[in-house]
Design an enzyme around this catalytic site. Structure first.
Site, PDB file in Angstrom:
ATOM      1  N   ALA A  18      86.972 -41.342  20.276  1.00 18.37           N
ATOM      2  CA  ALA A  18      86.310 -42.154  21.291  1.00 18.37           C
ATOM      3  C   ALA A  18      84.922 -41.617  21.589  1.00 18.37           C
ATOM      4  CB  ALA A  18      87.149 -42.181  22.572  1.00 18.37           C
ATOM      5  N   CYS A 101      96.627 -40.381  21.656  1.00 19.90           N
ATOM      6  CA  CYS A 101      95.605 -40.061  22.655  1.00 19.90           C
ATOM      7  C   CYS A 101      96.232 -39.344  23.850  1.00 19.90           C
ATOM      8  CB  CYS A 101      94.896 -41.329  23.125  1.00 19.90           C
ATOM      9  SG  CYS A 101      93.639 -40.996  24.389  1.00 19.90           S
ATOM     10  N   GLY A 202      94.323 -31.870  11.944  1.00 20.83           N
ATOM     11  CA  GLY A 202      94.296 -30.742  12.864  1.00 20.83           C
ATOM     12  C   GLY A 202      93.825 -29.457  12.227  1.00 20.83           C
ATOM     13  N   ASP A 203      92.685 -28.936  12.709  1.00 15.24           N
ATOM     14  CA  ASP A 203      92.168 -27.617  12.314  1.00 15.24           C
ATOM     15  C   ASP A 203      91.736 -27.533  10.851  1.00 15.24           C
ATOM     16  OD1 ASP A 203      92.668 -26.836  14.882  1.00 15.24           O
ATOM     17  OD2 ASP A 203      94.413 -25.594  14.430  1.00 15.24           O
TER      18      ASP A 203
END
Length: 318
Positions: A18, A101, A202-203
């Site tokens: 976003a 989210c 993720g990461d």
């Protein structure tokens, strides 16, 4: 990796973020080799009421296709209506549903990652969307709500049963937001539990991370989120590494300056002379992370109001 009629030989995708993955940034990412960009999430309720701001977020340009449009909703009928509208609009190639989210303003309405606490409702929403559209349909979810409610494997099975074509898993709980380390082992469990493609998230910041997440999870694709902020080159670097096993040089200072100004020009073109420069401020701080006197530079960018302001700051520093 295949999604509908699309085949991605290097499935390293841009995550929906976003306020970040708008048309301007999606064009830059595609130019840098990103084969599929996910747009920032769009409210199904906003689509229902034909909100001018919401409908503007559903627009796209040929230069950013293929494109995945992400919606969020709390009820099956609202989700199905929004999905059908997006498909009919024809501005996207893939429909994604948000079940990840963590923002309180989203979860308090039973949307986003709050759906992880209500598997039955989540299944009904995903089933309704699948029945409403023919385009490829994906879902993005988290590990669980918190460590006491880690249920992503169960949710992934429900998504597969509902007819979803691929699942993206962010290896953090909702309660973690973006802190701590992403759990790649749980993504591996999802991959073992379903037959549809699994995209790991993720990461993943470096080529070594890209190697390791693929090895640990067995994933079909990888999604890049915060590591892409101010760093569209990551897609060029990862694509090159995926194909050759070799690392490209880091972007030079001149590369950063030129990309920053190009990003600004795209924002000016799509959002105008008032909003464009103000939205560019945050991007400019990301482009200048880790450089000498970066804090001073970021302070100057945060006061910039026009293209000329940015140009003068860039010319003086770079």
């Amino acid at each position: 990796m295949k999604l509908g009629n699309f085949s991605f030989d290097v499935p390293v995708f841009l995550a929906p973020m976003a306020g970040v993955t708008d048309t301007a940034y999606r064009i830059l990412a595609h130019d840098m080799g990103c084969p599929l960009a996910y747009a920032e999430m769009v409210s199904s309720q906003g689509i229902h009421f034909r909100s001018e701001r919401t409908l503007a977020m559903l627009q796209s340009e040929p230069k950013e296709r293929p494109l995945a449009m992400q919606i969020f909703a709390a009820r099956p009928e609202m989700a199905a209506e929004a999905a059908a509208y997006v498909e009919q609009l024809g501005t996207a190639d893939i429909l994604d549903f948000n079940m990840g989210c963590p923002a309180p303003k989203v979860t308090k309405n039973g949307e986003g990652s709050a759906l992880l606490l209500d598997p039955d409702r989540a299944f009904r929403i995903l089933s309704a969307v699948r029945k409403a559209i023919r385009m490829p349909f994906t879902v993005k979810m988290r590990k669980g709500w918190d460590e006491a409610h880690v249920n992503v494997v169960e949710m992934a099975k429900l998504a597969e049963a509902a007819g979803v074509d691929a699942i993206t898993v962010h290896g953090r709980t909702r309660e973690q937001f973006y802190s701590g380390a992403a759990d790649w082992e749980i993504i591996a469990k999802v991959k073992q539990a379903v037959r549809i493609p699994v995209i790991a998230n993720g990461d993943v910041r470096t080529e070594d991370d890209l190697d390791r997440i693929r090895s640990v999870t067995g994933c079909d694709g990888v999604m890049i989120g915060r590591a892409a902020q101010g760093n569209p080159w990551i897609f060029k670097r990862f694509t090159h590494y995926w194909r050759t096993g070799k690392c490209l040089p880091a972007p030079t200072m001149r590369d950063r300056a030129e990309m920053l100004m190009r990003h600004l020009d795209l924002l000016l073109a799509y959002k105008g002379d008032y909003i464009g420069p103000r939205e560019m401020r945050k991007h400019a701080t990301w482009y200048t992370r880790g450089i000498t006197h970066g804090a001073i530079l970021r302070n100057r960018f945060n006061k910039a109001r026009t293209r000329e302001d940015f140009a003068q700051i860039v010319a003086a520093y770079f």
